[in-house]
Motif scaffolding. Sequence first.
Motif, PDB file in Angstrom:
ATOM      1  N   MET A 260       0.849  -1.199   0.000  1.00 39.54           N
ATOM      2  CA  MET A 260       0.000   0.000   0.000  1.00 39.54           C
ATOM      3  C   MET A 260       0.882   1.247   0.000  1.00 39.54           C
ATOM      4  O   MET A 260       1.844   1.323   0.760  1.00 39.54           O
ATOM      5  N   PRO A 261       0.569   2.218  -0.846  1.00 37.22           N
ATOM      6  CA  PRO A 261       1.367   3.449  -0.854  1.00 37.22           C
ATOM      7  C   PRO A 261       1.196   4.228   0.437  1.00 37.22           C
ATOM      8  O   PRO A 261       0.203   4.074   1.162  1.00 37.22           O
ATOM      9  N   LEU A 262       2.161   5.094   0.735  1.00 38.04           N
ATOM     10  CA  LEU A 262       2.052   5.960   1.905  1.00 38.04           C
ATOM     11  C   LEU A 262       0.863   6.902   1.759  1.00 38.04           C
ATOM     12  O   LEU A 262       0.063   7.065   2.685  1.00 38.04           O
ATOM     13  N   ILE A 263       0.737   7.543   0.606  1.00 41.00           N
ATOM     14  CA  ILE A 263      -0.372   8.469   0.337  1.00 41.00           C
ATOM     15  C   ILE A 263      -1.490   7.704  -0.350  1.00 41.00           C
ATOM     16  O   ILE A 263      -1.320   7.188  -1.455  1.00 41.00           O
ATOM     17  N   THR A 264      -2.636   7.624   0.319  1.00 41.66           N
ATOM     18  CA  THR A 264      -3.758   6.864  -0.238  1.00 41.66           C
ATOM     19  C   THR A 264      -4.901   7.751  -0.719  1.00 41.66           C
ATOM     20  O   THR A 264      -5.745   7.303  -1.487  1.00 41.66           O
ATOM     21  N   THR A 265      -4.932   9.005  -0.247  1.00 40.89           N
ATOM     22  CA  THR A 265      -6.001   9.931  -0.631  1.00 40.89           C
ATOM     23  C   THR A 265      -5.392  11.231  -1.123  1.00 40.89           C
ATOM     24  O   THR A 265      -4.452  11.749  -0.510  1.00 40.89           O
ATOM     25  N   ILE A 266      -5.916  11.747  -2.215  1.00 41.65           N
ATOM     26  CA  ILE A 266      -5.471  13.037  -2.749  1.00 41.65           C
ATOM     27  C   ILE A 266      -6.682  13.963  -2.790  1.00 41.65           C
ATOM     28  O   ILE A 266      -7.698  13.652  -3.415  1.00 41.65           O
ATOM     29  N   ALA A 267      -6.556  15.086  -2.108  1.00 38.75           N
ATOM     30  CA  ALA A 267      -7.620  16.095  -2.075  1.00 38.75           C
ATOM     31  C   ALA A 267      -7.237  17.265  -2.966  1.00 38.75           C
ATOM     32  O   ALA A 267      -6.089  17.717  -2.938  1.00 38.75           O
ATOM     33  N   PHE A 268      -8.180  17.747  -3.731  1.00 37.24           N
ATOM     34  CA  PHE A 268      -7.941  18.844  -4.667  1.00 37.24           C
ATOM     35  C   PHE A 268      -8.808  20.050  -4.317  1.00 37.24           C
ATOM     36  O   PHE A 268     -10.005  19.908  -4.041  1.00 37.24           O
ATOM     37  N   ASP A 269      -8.199  21.220  -4.355  1.00 35.05           N
ATOM     38  CA  ASP A 269      -8.972  22.450  -4.437  1.00 35.05           C
ATOM     39  C   ASP A 269      -9.635  22.464  -5.816  1.00 35.05           C
ATOM     40  O   ASP A 269      -9.225  21.724  -6.716  1.00 35.05           O
ATOM     41  N   ALA A 270     -10.631  23.323  -5.992  1.00 34.94           N
ATOM     42  CA  ALA A 270     -11.341  23.358  -7.277  1.00 34.94           C
ATOM     43  C   ALA A 270     -10.989  24.589  -8.100  1.00 34.94           C
ATOM     44  O   ALA A 270     -10.317  24.501  -9.128  1.00 34.94           O
ATOM     45  N   ASP A 271     -11.423  25.780  -7.642  1.00 34.57           N
ATOM     46  CA  ASP A 271     -11.230  27.015  -8.415  1.00 34.57           C
ATOM     47  C   ASP A 271      -9.748  27.321  -8.614  1.00 34.57           C
ATOM     48  O   ASP A 271      -8.983  27.396  -7.649  1.00 34.57           O
ATOM     49  N   ASP A 272      -9.367  27.483  -9.863  1.00 32.31           N
ATOM     50  CA  ASP A 272      -8.000  27.818 -10.278  1.00 32.31           C
ATOM     51  C   ASP A 272      -6.985  26.734  -9.937  1.00 32.31           C
ATOM     52  O   ASP A 272      -5.777  26.960 -10.012  1.00 32.31           O
ATOM     53  N   THR A 273      -7.491  25.560  -9.584  1.00 30.17           N
ATOM     54  CA  THR A 273      -6.654  24.358  -9.471  1.00 30.17           C
ATOM     55  C   THR A 273      -7.111  23.338 -10.503  1.00 30.17           C
ATOM     56  O   THR A 273      -6.306  22.781 -11.244  1.00 30.17           O
ATOM     57  N   LEU A 274      -8.427  23.107 -10.565  1.00 32.97           N
ATOM     58  CA  LEU A 274      -8.989  22.202 -11.565  1.00 32.97           C
ATOM     59  C   LEU A 274      -9.541  22.965 -12.770  1.00 32.97           C
ATOM     60  O   LEU A 274      -9.504  22.460 -13.887  1.00 32.97           O
TER      61      LEU A 274
ATOM     62  N   ALA B  21       4.688  12.899 -10.480  1.00 36.14           N
ATOM     63  CA  ALA B  21       6.108  12.862 -10.120  1.00 36.14           C
ATOM     64  C   ALA B  21       6.323  13.362  -8.703  1.00 36.14           C
ATOM     65  O   ALA B  21       7.173  12.841  -7.961  1.00 36.14           O
ATOM     66  N   ALA B  22       5.568  14.392  -8.286  1.00 35.91           N
ATOM     67  CA  ALA B  22       5.687  14.897  -6.919  1.00 35.91           C
ATOM     68  C   ALA B  22       5.241  13.848  -5.908  1.00 35.91           C
ATOM     69  O   ALA B  22       5.862  13.682  -4.850  1.00 35.91           O
ATOM     70  N   ILE B  23       4.182  13.127  -6.238  1.00 36.07           N
ATOM     71  CA  ILE B  23       3.716  12.048  -5.353  1.00 36.07           C
ATOM     72  C   ILE B  23       4.771  10.965  -5.246  1.00 36.07           C
ATOM     73  O   ILE B  23       5.067  10.460  -4.148  1.00 36.07           O
ATOM     74  N   ALA B  24       5.360  10.586  -6.369  1.00 34.43           N
ATOM     75  CA  ALA B  24       6.406   9.564  -6.359  1.00 34.43           C
ATOM     76  C   ALA B  24       7.601  10.011  -5.511  1.00 34.43           C
ATOM     77  O   ALA B  24       8.205   9.188  -4.789  1.00 34.43           O
ATOM     78  N   ALA B  25       7.939  11.288  -5.554  1.00 34.69           N
ATOM     79  CA  ALA B  25       9.037  11.805  -4.758  1.00 34.69           C
ATOM     80  C   ALA B  25       8.715  11.715  -3.269  1.00 34.69           C
ATOM     81  O   ALA B  25       9.583  11.365  -2.452  1.00 34.69           O
ATOM     82  N   PHE B  26       7.480  12.032  -2.889  1.00 40.02           N
ATOM     83  CA  PHE B  26       7.080  11.894  -1.496  1.00 40.02           C
ATOM     84  C   PHE B  26       7.167  10.429  -1.053  1.00 40.02           C
ATOM     85  O   PHE B  26       7.655  10.129   0.039  1.00 40.02           O
ATOM     86  N   GLU B  27       6.689   9.536  -1.892  1.00 42.64           N
ATOM     87  CA  GLU B  27       6.720   8.113  -1.557  1.00 42.64           C
ATOM     88  C   GLU B  27       8.154   7.622  -1.358  1.00 42.64           C
ATOM     89  O   GLU B  27       8.459   6.849  -0.458  1.00 42.64           O
ATOM     90  N   SER B  28       9.058   8.108  -2.201  1.00 43.80           N
ATOM     91  CA  SER B  28      10.450   7.698  -2.125  1.00 43.80           C
ATOM     92  C   SER B  28      11.133   8.220  -0.865  1.00 43.80           C
ATOM     93  O   SER B  28      11.898   7.507  -0.211  1.00 43.80           O
ATOM     94  N   SER B  29      10.844   9.470  -0.517  1.00 48.30           N
ATOM     95  CA  SER B  29      11.530  10.099   0.609  1.00 48.30           C
ATOM     96  C   SER B  29      10.917   9.786   1.963  1.00 48.30           C
ATOM     97  O   SER B  29      11.584   9.882   3.000  1.00 48.30           O
ATOM     98  N   HIS B  30       9.617   9.413   1.976  1.00 49.45           N
ATOM     99  CA  HIS B  30       8.946   9.154   3.253  1.00 49.45           C
ATOM    100  C   HIS B  30       8.521   7.697   3.417  1.00 49.45           C
ATOM    101  O   HIS B  30       8.020   7.331   4.483  1.00 49.45           O
ATOM    102  N   GLY B  31       8.676   6.903   2.392  1.00 55.19           N
ATOM    103  CA  GLY B  31       8.188   5.544   2.450  1.00 55.19           C
ATOM    104  C   GLY B  31       9.022   4.642   3.363  1.00 55.19           C
ATOM    105  O   GLY B  31      10.123   4.970   3.753  1.00 55.19           O
TER     106      GLY B  31
END
Length: 236
Positions: free
Chosen positions: A1-15, A226-236
């Motif tokens: 199981m990955p370290l980060i399992t949920t990704i939350a997004f802002d909406a306006d000017d992000t999506l 790629a940012a998620i993969a970097a977090f997984e690598s450094s904190h996993g």
Amino acid sequence: MPLITTIAFDADDTLWQNEQFFRLTEQRFADLLKDYTDAPDLNDRLIKAVTANLQYYGFGMKGFALSMVETALEVTDHRVPGTVIAEILAAGRELLTYPLQTLPYVDQVLGQLQDSHRLIIITKGDTFDQERKLAASGLADYFAAVEIVTDKNPATYARIFERHSDGAARTLMVGNSLRSDILPPLAAGSFAVYVPHALTWSYEHADEPEGESRYAKIEHIGELPAAIAAFESSHG
């Protein structure tokens, strides 16, 4: 199981694009008042009114429209004609009619991430308007949950993460506002990725966190995997 399992997004000017339509409305507001005031700081006074009224009206087009009316009355000493007030209110309603434009890479990245993560939206603003934009975006099916809140603070994020994720420590928040999308979720214990937008409202500005290993900045949302993969690598 990955370290980060949920990704939350802002909406306006992000999506999707949002602030650019408020800027167009600000210009329309100035044009409507040009024959009734020569106030050199008209836009500043409008933004000051919008900010002061957040405690009463919250974020979104309704509060913005009411703040335009308040500012028009103030800068003209209540001499502005009723016909102009009507046009100002119409300009505010037009914020509900602009075509929704998703930002580059959004659909592609959501399609990629939905197979490996739980995706949710955490946005603030007028409930009717936010629901309208989500429906118009065609992105709704990517998300397991949508939270429309009055404000974004650490307690709000902690409550939402507890409800919809495996906890803050396994959740990543993505957004364009340092003040609302980055600093509060970090304080709640999550990861955060900042995606700057050229037109972010000045109210949302803040200093980037320093020395925070759970924080990253990317140029566009296409760089998120790629940012998620970097977090997984450094904190996993």
